[in-house]
Write a protein that holds these residues in place. Structure first.
Motif, PDB file in Angstrom:
ATOM      1  N   ALA A 149       9.436  -4.254  11.189  1.00 18.60           N
ATOM      2  CA  ALA A 149       9.724  -3.401  10.032  1.00 18.60           C
ATOM      3  C   ALA A 149       9.077  -2.031  10.187  1.00 18.60           C
ATOM      4  N   VAL A 150       7.861  -2.001  10.688  1.00 21.19           N
ATOM      5  CA  VAL A 150       7.171  -0.714  10.894  1.00 21.19           C
ATOM      6  C   VAL A 150       7.938   0.130  11.907  1.00 21.19           C
ATOM      7  N   ARG A 151       8.386  -0.497  12.998  1.00 19.18           N
ATOM      8  CA  ARG A 151       9.157   0.253  14.006  1.00 19.18           C
ATOM      9  C   ARG A 151      10.460   0.786  13.418  1.00 19.18           C
ATOM     10  N   LEU A 152      11.131  -0.038  12.637  1.00 15.84           N
ATOM     11  CA  LEU A 152      12.393   0.398  12.027  1.00 15.84           C
ATOM     12  C   LEU A 152      12.183   1.550  11.055  1.00 15.84           C
ATOM     13  N   GLU A 153      11.085   1.520  10.304  1.00 18.58           N
ATOM     14  CA  GLU A 153      10.822   2.596   9.344  1.00 18.58           C
ATOM     15  C   GLU A 153      10.508   3.904  10.059  1.00 18.58           C
ATOM     16  N   SER A 205      15.768   9.760   0.711  1.00 20.05           N
ATOM     17  CA  SER A 205      15.720   8.542   1.516  1.00 20.05           C
ATOM     18  C   SER A 205      14.464   8.462   2.367  1.00 20.05           C
ATOM     19  N   LEU A 206      13.753   9.577   2.504  1.00 21.71           N
ATOM     20  CA  LEU A 206      12.480   9.558   3.235  1.00 21.71           C
ATOM     21  C   LEU A 206      11.381   8.856   2.443  1.00 21.71           C
ATOM     22  N   ILE A 207      11.515   8.837   1.114  1.00 19.49           N
ATOM     23  CA  ILE A 207      10.430   8.310   0.280  1.00 19.49           C
ATOM     24  C   ILE A 207      10.176   6.825   0.504  1.00 19.49           C
ATOM     25  N   PRO A 208      11.214   5.946   0.468  1.00 17.17           N
ATOM     26  CA  PRO A 208      10.931   4.520   0.663  1.00 17.17           C
ATOM     27  C   PRO A 208      10.264   4.174   1.994  1.00 17.17           C
ATOM     28  N   PRO A 209      10.737   4.691   3.152  1.00 15.15           N
ATOM     29  CA  PRO A 209      10.038   4.326   4.394  1.00 15.15           C
ATOM     30  C   PRO A 209       8.606   4.841   4.446  1.00 15.15           C
ATOM     31  N   ILE A 210       8.383   6.047   3.904  1.00 20.30           N
ATOM     32  CA  ILE A 210       7.014   6.567   3.871  1.00 20.30           C
ATOM     33  C   ILE A 210       6.151   5.715   2.940  1.00 20.30           C
ATOM     34  N   ALA A 211       6.711   5.350   1.773  1.00 17.64           N
ATOM     35  CA  ALA A 211       5.975   4.504   0.828  1.00 17.64           C
ATOM     36  C   ALA A 211       5.656   3.149   1.452  1.00 17.64           C
ATOM     37  N   PHE A 212       6.602   2.592   2.208  1.00 17.98           N
ATOM     38  CA  PHE A 212       6.361   1.311   2.867  1.00 17.98           C
ATOM     39  C   PHE A 212       5.213   1.406   3.866  1.00 17.98           C
ATOM     40  N   LEU A 213       5.245   2.427   4.718  1.00 15.41           N
ATOM     41  CA  LEU A 213       4.213   2.572   5.744  1.00 15.41           C
ATOM     42  C   LEU A 213       2.828   2.792   5.122  1.00 15.41           C
ATOM     43  N   VAL A 214       2.784   3.586   4.049  1.00 15.48           N
ATOM     44  CA  VAL A 214       1.502   3.816   3.369  1.00 15.48           C
ATOM     45  C   VAL A 214       1.016   2.529   2.706  1.00 15.48           C
ATOM     46  N   ALA A 215       1.942   1.825   2.018  1.00 14.31           N
ATOM     47  CA  ALA A 215       1.564   0.590   1.321  1.00 14.31           C
ATOM     48  C   ALA A 215       1.057  -0.465   2.294  1.00 14.31           C
ATOM     49  N   VAL A 216       1.718  -0.602   3.440  1.00 13.52           N
ATOM     50  CA  VAL A 216       1.273  -1.580   4.434  1.00 13.52           C
ATOM     51  C   VAL A 216      -0.145  -1.259   4.911  1.00 13.52           C
ATOM     52  N   ARG A 217      -0.403  -0.001   5.124  1.00 13.70           N
ATOM     53  CA  ARG A 217      -1.743   0.397   5.576  1.00 13.70           C
ATOM     54  C   ARG A 217      -2.792   0.105   4.508  1.00 13.70           C
ATOM     55  N   VAL A 218      -2.452   0.398   3.244  1.00  9.63           N
ATOM     56  CA  VAL A 218      -3.413   0.185   2.157  1.00  9.63           C
ATOM     57  C   VAL A 218      -3.651  -1.302   1.915  1.00  9.63           C
ATOM     58  N   THR A 219      -2.583  -2.106   1.931  1.00 11.20           N
ATOM     59  CA  THR A 219      -2.730  -3.531   1.626  1.00 11.20           C
ATOM     60  C   THR A 219      -3.509  -4.283   2.696  1.00 11.20           C
TER      61      THR A 219
END
Length: 347
Positions: A33-37, A71-85
């Motif tokens: 998922a990270v690679r795809l984002e 459309s840039l917002i969701p992938p950026i939000a995902f990558l940030v959220a994964v790092r924070v969690t």
């Protein structure tokens, strides 16, 4: 009582969400998922630049440009959220940082809703004002080329990759139980409609049907607004502690029932009902159990009850088991009606 999941031999080398160690399937899904984002972000950046260079005064192209930017917002939000969690719980944040997923989902949904609403108004005003957007000629290599062909070429090029990316992300969002990834995949899968609508609008200008451009812009804007409303509803529901739902927010998660059923399989448990809330990737579970008459559970039995539920699914990690003389109506609204009439509407 609250206990942490046992560490595996891999120790710190395993991927984690807080103190929750990911099984192999989820670990591989997370890496993919990270690679795809990152791939999505790179593709969107190229698309945004190309659309900006050729969009001219077309309302449909303008709407497509804004959608690509959003459309840039969701992938950026995902990558940030994964790092924070991945950060471990602390004294200040004893529940961990799993809610970062919900925050990212809310930010993405809010941006979609606001910009979608603004574009709907802007496109409607252009349609009512009967604006005739001009598309001029460009000289390329000594040839006179209608600018609309460049717009169509860019939109046709941008239509296919997001669909493929969205299809690749969708099963991963279910595996990881990630709402941000699901919202991103859902938007990607629908991007082909934006491209087709924009192409139709540009062709409409070319044949003298100026209003088709504004109508196409309204179609694209309406899609953005629809995505915003749907995701905003799901994000807010999760953040105000609605009962844990599936990754797409449509139904109560089946783990809610499975936890109760697993507890009631224990020989010392007469009744069991749980409050389960979605923390982001994992669930926080408060299970109320009524022991069989005359049977007081031992400390070991409570530990085994919790471990039996944790073994059901990797998302069940933050859990407490609470013995009670009866199922508390105050903590479990509607439980008496459910037990009396077999009514299970909330599930």
């Amino acid at each position: 009582m609250r206990l942490g999941r046992r560490r595996s031999r891999a120790g710190e080398d395993r991927a984690r969400f807080g103190h929750t160690e990911l099984p192999d399937e989820q670990e591989q899904a997370l890496r993919r998922a990270v690679r795809l984002e990152w791939t999505t972000i790179g593709f969107l950046c190229m698309t945004i630049v190309l659309v900006f260079l050729v969009m001219g005064r077309s309302q449909a192209m303008k709407a497509a440009f804004v959608e690509d930017a959003l459309s840039l917002i969701p992938p950026i939000a995902f990558l940030v959220a994964v790092r924070v969690t991945r950060r471990r719980p602390s004294a200040r944040h004893p529940y961990g940082y799993h809610r970062a997923v919900g925050v990212g989902h809310l930010v993405a949904a809010t941006a979609l809703f606001v910009m979608g609403a603004m574009l709907v108004v802007d496109s409607s005003m252009s349609l009512l004002a009967a604006e005739h957007p001009p598309i001029g000629l460009l000289e390329i290599g000594g040839w006179q080329v209608w600018g609309g062909w460049l717009m169509i070429a860019v939109m046709a090029w941008s239509a296919v990759p997001p669909v493929l990316l969205g299809r690749a992300k969708m099963p991963l969002s279910e595996t990881l139980h990630d709402r941000v990834l699901h919202a991103d995949a859902d938007m990607n899968r629908a991007d082909w409609m934006t491209a087709v609508a924009t192409i139709v609008g540009v062709l409409g200008i070319g044949v003298g049907l100026w209003w088709m451009d504004a109508v196409a812009a309204l179609f694209v804007s309406g899609g953005i607004l629809r995505d915003g409303v749907r995701n905003l509803r799901t994000a807010v529901s999760a953040l105000i502690d609605a009962r844990a739902a599936t990754y797409d927010g449509q139904d109560t998660h089946p783990l809610v029932r499975r936890i109760d059923e697993r507890l009631e399989e224990l020989d010392w448990v007469e009744q069991a009902r749980s409050r389960v809330r979605d923390q982001g990737h994992v669930f926080h579970v408060e299970a109320f159990v009524v022991p069989v008459a005359g049977r007081a559970p031992s400390l070991r039995e409570l530990v085994e009850a919790r471990e039996a539920c944790v073994a059901l699914d990797w998302k069940v990690d933050d859990m407490v088991v609470i013995p009670s003389e009866e199922l508390p109506e105050r903590m479990l609204p509607g439980v008496r009606e459910e037990l009396a009439g077999g009514h299970d509407a909330d599930r």
